[in-house]
Design a protein around this motif. Structure first.
Motif, PDB file in Angstrom:
ATOM      1  N   TYR A  14       1.565  -0.998   0.028  1.00 14.63           N
ATOM      2  CA  TYR A  14       0.059   0.589   0.172  1.00 14.63           C
ATOM      3  C   TYR A  14       1.054   1.145  -0.149  1.00 14.63           C
ATOM      4  N   GLN A  56      -5.661  -7.675  -7.724  1.00 14.46           N
ATOM      5  CA  GLN A  56      -5.242  -7.038  -6.772  1.00 14.46           C
ATOM      6  C   GLN A  56      -3.423  -6.776  -7.021  1.00 14.46           C
ATOM      7  N   LEU A 521      -0.933   1.525 -10.521  1.00 12.92           N
ATOM      8  CA  LEU A 521      -1.998   0.863  -9.178  1.00 12.92           C
ATOM      9  C   LEU A 521      -3.356  -0.062 -10.173  1.00 12.92           C
ATOM     10  N   TYR A 545      -5.265   7.686  -2.538  1.00 16.87           N
ATOM     11  CA  TYR A 545      -4.402   6.423  -3.620  1.00 16.87           C
ATOM     12  C   TYR A 545      -5.022   5.128  -3.240  1.00 16.87           C
ATOM     13  N   ASP A 546      -5.192   5.344  -2.098  1.00 19.48           N
ATOM     14  CA  ASP A 546      -5.659   3.122  -1.871  1.00 19.48           C
ATOM     15  C   ASP A 546      -7.687   3.796  -2.335  1.00 19.48           C
ATOM     16  N   ARG A 549      -8.630   3.238  -6.163  1.00 19.77           N
ATOM     17  CA  ARG A 549      -7.574   2.081  -6.403  1.00 19.77           C
ATOM     18  C   ARG A 549      -9.289   0.912  -6.685  1.00 19.77           C
TER      19      ARG A 549
END
Length: 825
Positions: A14, A56, A521, A545-546, A549
């Motif tokens: 992450y 992922q 990502l 960013y997380d 995604r």
């Protein structure tokens, strides 16, 4: 021609998280100092062979010599499941590229680790030697994590070296998370080992343990001492502040870049480098640092101050350098500059030292240093520059005032930096909340492109490429085509041609121009469905960013589902009557499949039934539990067949997404947002005029119910009177108008203990007997009142039985939801 700039990659699970963000910061700053491009690629922790995590983690397998010149792998973040052997194979798969490992020593791969064993030994030794504790418990990390194993082994060794009896009851494992720290602490207390101190393998688990101890009324540090490992930012601001082993995470990232650049230059790099750690004592072990609360009276002379510094300048510089860890080499000469400013101050140039200190703090903050640590530098100067009282005291008094002013400057700078960080987090959270609503209602790729063009600049992005695989999901993903391209904060037309997937973005996007750091990502949904890759500029908050995604992957999945549903609608209109009948079967499956399979909301006894008619309509109901209560929804799409089922599917998916995003949202605002998306898709894309009733109720554990929308009356059968009250819903249909905000308002009512709430579709009240007389609301209320004290399932069955007896062959769907409220005891 100018020489092509090198590109290095950083692979990690992450970009957010205390450890990850600190290491990434150090890598980014060092890459900038070495003038190399940086590509940060993240997916998730690596899974064991055969487990489902390919989607992922697919981004890792696209990184290769075609795009980068070398790799830094944050092994400590990826190894939790696969262990050191799995990481060895993962790193070697990138040969012949130079590879450098952070956080795990891997045979044959140059690596940099911190002295994990020494750090835990420091913490245990402090508890035993300084505080006399003999029941020191330990919360370790994941069993397959090499760093966690080294720390656990050091715990046992440190106890044995001090003659402390070893007790298995005082050892528990966690997962480097706050929740796992809580769980492990509860386990330790339940075993009867009576710990008087706890050492945790990272700060998050220590903070989780601290939370649980507070809940149980166990005081830290009065009853149990506590320490962690890492010195994450939050450790300084917990209450009490956390004693911890400080590992130089930014420095770790910076040195990894230095080593990899040397490898690219052809230099030989040692197998395993070891960084020192140190124990930082704070309040959680009872060693909180106390600052002086008083000042001496002012002095009048600083004569002789310069000679005081000159005689020990070299040793002072070494001591200052040890007191503050600055990740990169950009401020290597700061101790000498600060001492020169002090000499000028003592020579009569008033204000020079504080001016230099403020400039140093600004530069150190940009370099990622912890500004609070400069308090230690001031303490070093204070201790080393004391003058005997017989010198008259003037110089001593001047220096004491200067140290006091310096502490104030450092404290203000530290508070300012933390305030800026908090503001950044709040802004990022706010923008993410706004963008989440837009992304959750994207039901086509063109709409997704418009949303990205409007939302991404507000989130801090100016350079973005989102590309999707050309091939079908079950084929080999070898080429991609760019869906969305942004340059300079503006959407530009992407090139029409496909490109090899290992390029990650259209040709030229990652090369040329000014030095840059980009984040790559996966665009995926769940663990199995991979759609492509997104590459974005760095600089946005790590939370973004997380979140992106998930949002982009979910939007692409929704668009694929919607595209398939539209295709089904178009197909339906070309089929003959027999095909129409078959499609009705499909619609019935959609409708019944989306019915919640488990009804569970705290404080409500729930049951429901949905019976599609022969000509399937679009009845909808849903029950969504939240931490403070839950959401109930019911609606009915006008018309029948697959189109009605499609609209119902849109409503169900959007309501579910919006309520999960904000469980305390206004029902009226949610309905308005759903209406806008349904109107655009149904009217603009399907070119149909379907509309729907929709009623959303936000139930709170106290019995308060907030609702909005247009549907049939809400029935509440009061336990006190055993009589029904009908509450009208006021609103407009979903999908009939482009905007309904002004006409959609929240309303409220309250439930009392034992009250029965009944929601139903018009298939109940409009069911007709042989004489075309409707069943009606009055008969429905009578049925509810007659069974008011019975279980909710009996009330539901009573309603269904009477409606079916009235109309054996209903021509509309029948939906009934029954809930009995139980007040908190």
């Amino acid at each position: 021609m100018s020489k092509k700039r090198r590109t290095i990659a950083l692979l990690m699970d992450y970009v957010g998280g205390d450890y990850q963000s600190e290491v990434r910061f150090g890598v980014e700053r060092a890459a900038e100092a070495h003038d190399v491009d940086l590509l940060v690629a993240f997916g998730e922790t690596l899974a064991l062979p055969g487990e489902t995590a390919a989607a992922q983690n697919s981004i890792y397998h696209l990184i290769g010599s075609e795009t980068v010149d070398g790799l830094i792998i944050a092994s400590a973040t990826l190894c939790h499941h696969i262990g050191i052997e799995g990481m060895r194979g993962f790193c070697r798969a990138y040969a012949p590229l130079p590879v450098f490992s952070i956080g795990m020593a891997i045979e044959g791969i140059p690596s940099l680790i911190v002295d994990n064993a020494f750090g835990i030994e420091l913490a245990v030794a402090h508890m035993v030697d300084a505080h006399g504790r003999r029941r020191v418990a330990y919360i370790g990390g994941p069993a397959n994590n090499e760093e966690a194993r080294a720390r656990a082994d050091a715990y046992w060794s440190a106890l044995a070296a001090r003659g402390v009896p070893l007790d298995e009851r005082l050892f528990a494992l966690g997962a480097f998370t706050i929740d796992s720290g809580r769980t492990a602490m509860r386990e330790l207390l339940s075993r009867g080992g009576d710990p008087d101190a706890v050492v945790a393998a990272n700060d998050k688990m220590a903070l989780g343990a601290m939370e649980l101890l507070k809940e149980l009324g166990i005081r830290v540090p009065q009853d149990i001492l506590l320490s962690g490992f890492d010195d994450a930012v939050i450790a300084r601001f917990s209450k009490p502040s956390l004693t911890t082993v400080r590992q130089p995470m930014k420095r770790l990232g910076a040195l990894a870049v230095d080593s990899l650049v040397r490898m690219l230059d052809g230099d030989e790099v040692q197998g395993v480098g070891l960084l020192e750690v140190e124990l930082t004592c704070r309040e959680s072990c009872g060693c909180g640092v106390q600052a002086s609360a008083s000042l001496p009276p002012p002095g009048s002379s600083t004569r002789g101050g310069a000679s005081l510094i000159a005689g020990q300048r070299e040793s002072l510089e070494r001591a200052l350098r040890r007191s503050v860890s600055i990740p990169t080499g950009s401020l290597d000469g700061w101790p000498g500059d600060l001492l020169s400013a002090l000499e000028d101050e003592l020579a009569g140039k008033e204000g020079r030292f504080l001016y230099a200190l403020e400039a140093l703090l600004d530069a150190a903050g940009r370099a990622g240093a912890i500004l609070d640590h400069f308090q230690g530098a001031i303490e070093v100067l204070r201790e080393r520059l004391r003058r005997p009282i017989e010198d008259g005291g003037a110089l001593h008094d001047t220096l004491e005032r200067l140290w006091h002013a310096s502490r104030i400057v450092i404290g203000s700078a530290s508070v300012r930096v933390e305030g800026e960080r908090r503001l950044t987090v709040e802004l990022a959270s706010m923008y993410l909340s706004w963008s989440a609503r837009s992304f959750s209602t994207c039901l086509s790729l063109p709409v997704l492109k418009r949303v990205m063009a409007s939302e991404l600049p507000a989130l801090g992005f100016s350079r973005v490429a989102v590309s999707l695989y050309d091939s079908a999901p079950d084929e080999q993903e070898t080429t991609m085509k760019t869906l969305f391209l942004m340059e300079g904060g503006r959407e530009v037309e992407p090139p029409p041609a496909s490109f090899p997937a290992w390029l990650l973005a259209p040709e030229g996007f990652l090369s040329g121009g000014e030095r840059k750091t980009m984040i790559a990502l996966p665009v995926a949904f769940g663990d199995l469905e991979k759609f492509g890759v997104a590459v974005l500029n760095s600089g946005a908050h790590e939370l973004v960013y997380d979140a992106l995604r998930l949002q982009i992957g979910s939007a692409v999945k929704a668009a694929a589902l919607h595209r398939e549903m539209v295709r089904q609608v178009e197909l339906r209109e070309r089929l003959e009557q027999e095909k129409i009948r078959q499609e009705s079967v499909v619609a019935a499956r959609i409708q019944t499949t989306l019915v919640p399979d488990r009804l569970s909301v705290e404080g409500l006894e729930l049951c429901a039934v949905m019976k599609p008619a022969a000509a399937v309509g679009g009845d909808y109901y849903d029950v969504l539990a939240t931490a403070e209560g839950g959401w109930l929804g019911i609606g009915d799409v006008a018309g029948h067949g697959l189109a009605a089922g499609l609209v119902m599917l849109m409503i169900q998916s959007m309501v579910s997404a919006l309520t999960r995003r904000d469980p305390r949202a206004s029902p009226a605002r949610l309905i308005s947002a759903v209406n806008a998306a349904v109107y655009e898709n149904v009217r603009g894309r399907l070119l149909r005029d379907e509309h729907a009733t929709l009623l959303l109720l936000r139930y709170e554990r106290s019995g308060r119910v907030t609702f909005a929308g247009a549907h049939d009356d809400i029935i509440v059968c009061r336990a006190r009177t055993r009589r029904c009250v009908c509450i009208q819903s006021s609103g407009v249909w979903i999908g009939a108008l482009p905007a309904i905000d002004a006409m959609t308002k929240d309303a409220e009512f309250s439930l009392e203990d034992g009250d029965v709430l009944v929601l139903y579709s018009d298939g109940v009240t409009e069911a007709r007997d042989a004489h075309h007389e409707q069943f009606g609301l009055e008969r429905l209320c009578t049925a509810v009142e007659s069974a008011q004290s019975a279980p909710v399932s009996a009330i539901r069955d009573r309603i269904l039985s009477e409606v079916e007896g009235w109309c054996p062959s209903p021509d509309d769907d029948i939906t009934v939801v029954v809930a009995r409220y139980r007040a908190p005891r």
